[in-house]
Design a protein around this motif. Structure first.
Motif, mmCIF file in Angstrom:
data_model
loop_
_atom_site.group_PDB
_atom_site.id
_atom_site.type_symbol
_atom_site.label_atom_id
_atom_site.label_comp_id
_atom_site.label_asym_id
_atom_site.label_seq_id
_atom_site.Cartn_x
_atom_site.Cartn_y
_atom_site.Cartn_z
ATOM 1 N N HIS A 172 -1.482 68.643 52.777
ATOM 2 C CA HIS A 172 -0.081 69.037 52.722
ATOM 3 C C HIS A 172 0.735 68.475 53.885
ATOM 4 C CE1 HIS A 172 -1.392 71.713 49.576
ATOM 5 N NE2 HIS A 172 -2.215 72.317 50.403
ATOM 6 N N ALA A 173 0.073 67.877 54.851
ATOM 7 C CA ALA A 173 0.762 67.358 56.038
ATOM 8 C C ALA A 173 0.302 65.932 56.312
ATOM 9 C CB ALA A 173 0.479 68.239 57.255
ATOM 10 N N GLY A 174 1.256 65.067 56.629
ATOM 11 C CA GLY A 174 0.938 63.662 56.829
ATOM 12 C C GLY A 174 0.811 63.224 58.273
ATOM 13 N N ASP A 175 0.658 64.171 59.191
ATOM 14 C CA ASP A 175 0.636 63.812 60.612
ATOM 15 C C ASP A 175 -0.455 62.807 60.961
ATOM 16 O OD1 ASP A 175 2.086 66.422 60.397
ATOM 17 O OD2 ASP A 175 2.344 66.090 62.548
ATOM 18 N N LEU A 176 -1.676 63.043 60.492
ATOM 19 C CA LEU A 176 -2.766 62.127 60.823
ATOM 20 C C LEU A 176 -2.457 60.717 60.323
ATOM 21 C CD1 LEU A 176 -6.275 63.797 60.298
ATOM 22 C CD2 LEU A 176 -5.363 62.763 62.378
ATOM 23 N N ALA A 177 -2.011 60.610 59.082
ATOM 24 C CA ALA A 177 -1.701 59.302 58.513
ATOM 25 C C ALA A 177 -0.536 58.649 59.249
ATOM 26 C CB ALA A 177 -1.375 59.449 57.025
ATOM 27 N N LEU A 178 0.500 59.427 59.533
ATOM 28 C CA LEU A 178 1.691 58.880 60.189
ATOM 29 C C LEU A 178 1.382 58.380 61.591
ATOM 30 C CD1 LEU A 178 4.707 58.325 60.297
ATOM 31 C CD2 LEU A 178 5.059 60.720 60.965
ATOM 32 N N TRP A 179 0.756 59.213 62.394
ATOM 33 C CA TRP A 179 0.465 58.828 63.776
ATOM 34 C C TRP A 179 -0.537 57.672 63.821
ATOM 35 C CZ3 TRP A 179 1.625 61.444 68.671
ATOM 36 C CH2 TRP A 179 2.628 62.420 68.538
ATOM 37 N N ILE A 306 7.347 66.970 59.698
ATOM 38 C CA ILE A 306 6.957 65.804 60.484
ATOM 39 C C ILE A 306 8.199 65.161 61.086
ATOM 40 C CG2 ILE A 306 4.926 65.352 59.065
ATOM 41 C CD1 ILE A 306 6.559 63.016 57.824
ATOM 42 N N ASP A 307 7.980 64.267 62.012
ATOM 43 C CA ASP A 307 9.077 63.541 62.649
ATOM 44 C C ASP A 307 9.392 62.307 61.799
ATOM 45 O OD1 ASP A 307 10.836 62.158 64.221
ATOM 46 O OD2 ASP A 307 9.670 62.341 66.070
ATOM 47 N N LEU A 308 10.431 62.417 60.983
ATOM 48 C CA LEU A 308 10.763 61.317 60.084
ATOM 49 C C LEU A 308 11.239 60.064 60.824
ATOM 50 C CD1 LEU A 308 12.488 63.172 57.112
ATOM 51 C CD2 LEU A 308 10.209 62.143 57.185
ATOM 52 N N SER A 309 11.677 60.226 62.076
ATOM 53 C CA SER A 309 12.070 59.043 62.839
ATOM 54 C C SER A 309 10.855 58.151 63.113
ATOM 55 C CB SER A 309 12.734 59.447 64.155
ATOM 56 O OG SER A 309 11.807 60.065 65.034
ATOM 57 N N MET A 310 9.677 58.764 63.248
ATOM 58 C CA MET A 310 8.449 57.984 63.418
ATOM 59 C C MET A 310 8.116 57.222 62.139
ATOM 60 S SD MET A 310 6.008 60.600 65.573
ATOM 61 C CE MET A 310 4.580 59.569 65.288
ATOM 62 N N TYR A 311 8.355 57.873 61.020
ATOM 63 C CA TYR A 311 8.100 57.230 59.730
ATOM 64 C C TYR A 311 9.016 56.015 59.548
ATOM 65 C CZ TYR A 311 7.751 56.706 54.654
ATOM 66 O OH TYR A 311 7.573 56.209 53.384
ATOM 67 N N GLN A 312 10.284 56.182 59.895
ATOM 68 C CA GLN A 312 11.231 55.074 59.799
ATOM 69 C C GLN A 312 10.848 53.949 60.751
ATOM 70 O OE1 GLN A 312 13.575 54.425 57.660
ATOM 71 N NE2 GLN A 312 14.167 52.523 58.695
ATOM 72 N N LEU A 313 10.416 54.319 61.953
ATOM 73 C CA LEU A 313 10.006 53.310 62.934
ATOM 74 C C LEU A 313 8.831 52.493 62.410
ATOM 75 C CD1 LEU A 313 10.162 52.029 65.746
ATOM 76 C CD2 LEU A 313 8.703 53.886 66.566
ATOM 77 N N SER A 314 7.886 53.156 61.769
ATOM 78 C CA SER A 314 6.728 52.450 61.236
ATOM 79 C C SER A 314 7.145 51.394 60.224
ATOM 80 C CB SER A 314 5.736 53.437 60.598
ATOM 81 O OG SER A 314 6.227 53.945 59.372
ATOM 82 N N LYS A 315 8.187 51.700 59.431
ATOM 83 C CA LYS A 315 8.676 50.731 58.454
ATOM 84 C C LYS A 315 9.360 49.550 59.138
ATOM 85 C CE LYS A 315 9.239 53.391 54.230
ATOM 86 N NZ LYS A 315 10.095 53.576 53.060
ATOM 87 N N GLU A 316 10.135 49.875 60.157
ATOM 88 C CA GLU A 316 10.857 48.813 60.870
ATOM 89 C C GLU A 316 9.905 47.860 61.582
ATOM 90 O OE1 GLU A 316 13.429 50.985 63.441
ATOM 91 O OE2 GLU A 316 14.726 51.703 61.819
ATOM 92 N N LEU A 317 8.785 48.384 62.053
ATOM 93 C CA LEU A 317 7.826 47.549 62.791
ATOM 94 C C LEU A 317 6.843 46.835 61.898
ATOM 95 C CD1 LEU A 317 7.007 49.856 65.858
ATOM 96 C CD2 LEU A 317 8.781 48.100 65.633
ATOM 97 N N SER A 318 6.806 47.200 60.599
ATOM 98 C CA SER A 318 5.847 46.575 59.703
ATOM 99 C C SER A 318 6.518 45.599 58.729
ATOM 100 C CB SER A 318 5.094 47.647 58.902
ATOM 101 O OG SER A 318 5.985 48.382 58.076
ATOM 102 N N ILE A 319 7.690 45.105 59.101
ATOM 103 C CA ILE A 319 8.423 44.174 58.223
ATOM 104 C C ILE A 319 7.630 42.870 58.043
ATOM 105 C CG2 ILE A 319 10.693 45.099 58.735
ATOM 106 C CD1 ILE A 319 11.037 42.839 60.771
#
Length: 319
Positions: A172-179, A306-319
């Motif tokens: 139910h939580a994506g912290d492990l995957a996100l971090w 979760i911290d959605l700003s981290m999720y957005q950052l991951s997208k920006e860095l994986s272009i």
């Protein structure tokens, strides 16, 4: 309060032993007797209760798992099971209880508090899915275990020029995957809170392929869906060789990191202080590196985010 108890419940998490150690030694420091309850709430019902001393927790701060063992109890979900637990506490003269675990464990602690037995909860779960605390005991260790595994898989992905989907825990939580995804530069991160469309993932993989990228890493939280199904769909839509690794229970084990040992020690000691000061139905936690206290009832009602700003950052860095 002269006698208190401690139990661990639900899934084990690295750092639980460090928390047990802190509770036992903090209690003894205050001349309070401490009783360990084995096998969680089921052990409470079955009277698996033993007095602990300083030696009981010697040389355990570095060990993963829990020396008190853990179990899920269907019996304790019913009123008669809870009442049996109360009777066992009375028999041993235990006046307060500290419960280490996740939301299910906290629900049990709340039930006992409502029946007149003060309980304090310590958040221990690798999913980091408890509201009211920035981190739960076990999350940092599990995260580092995941990162170490991804680093090794990336070597193979690079050697064979393949796309790998790595499934991690998190229903139910994506912290492990996100971090883990952000820390390891994953091309895509799939979490329950923010599901990517399949076509978006495929388009990102194709863009990488066009600029000469030979391999990719996708991190998927188990709550999103079946990793093998995603692998098949990606192969159908991109013609990229895709492999799956499910990390499973390896994420729960291992010696706790320094961060988890320190967090567990701080929360364990605070839990004893709360009981001895007359608090009940509370959870210890940490926010902005400061110890906090919250009502368990409120924590159970509030949804972890979760911290959605981290999720957005991951997208920006994986272009």
């Amino acid at each position: 309060m002269k006698k208190i108890g401690i139990l661990t419940s639900g899934g084990d998490a690295p750092g639980m032993n460090a928390a047990i150690r802190a509770v036992v030694r903090k209690a003894i420091y205050h001349n309070v007797e401490i009783f360990g309850i084995k096998n969680g709430f089921q052990g409470l019902i079955d009277d698996h209760i033993e007095k602990m001393d300083i030696g009981s927790v010697g040389d355990i701060i570095q060990r993963g798992g829990t020396i008190l063992h853990s179990a899920r109890s269907e019996d304790f979900k019913r009123d008669e099971g809870q009442q049996k637990g109360v009777e066992q506490l009375k028999k041993h003269g235990i006046e307060g209880l500290i419960v280490i675990g996740g939301d299910g464990s906290f629900r049990g602690a709340q039930k006992l508090t409502e029946k007149g037995y003060p309980c304090i909860g310590i958040p221990g779960t690798i999913d980091n899915d408890i509201a009211g605390t920035d981190f739960t005991i076990g999350f940092d260790t599990a995260l580092n275990t995941v990162i170490e595994a991804i680093d090794k898989i990336r070597d193979t992905a690079s050697s064979h020029e393949r796309t790998f989907i790595i499934e991690v825990m998190g229903r139910h939580a994506g912290d492990l995957a996100l971090w883990a995804g952000l820390a390891d530069g994953a091309e895509s991160i799939l979490i329950p809170e923010k599901k990517d469309e399949l076509q978006e993932i495929v388009d990102r993989l194709k863009r990488g392929q066009q600029r000469g990228k030979k391999h990719s890493i996708i991190i998927l939280a188990e709550g999103v869906g079946n990793a093998f199904d995603y692998a098949e769909k990606i192969k159908e839509n991109s013609n990229l060789e895709t492999r799956v690794t499910v990390l499973g229970h390896i994420q729960r084990g291992g010696s706790p990191t320094a961060a988890d040992r320190v967090l567990a020690s701080r929360l364990g000691a605070q839990a004893v202080d709360l009981l001895l000061s007359g608090e009940a139905g509370k959870m210890t936690g940490i926010q902005n590196n400061k110890l906090m206290t919250h009502d368990i009832a409120g924590v159970l009602e509030e949804k972890h985010t979760i911290d959605l700003s981290m999720y957005q950052l991951s997208k920006e860095l994986s272009i």
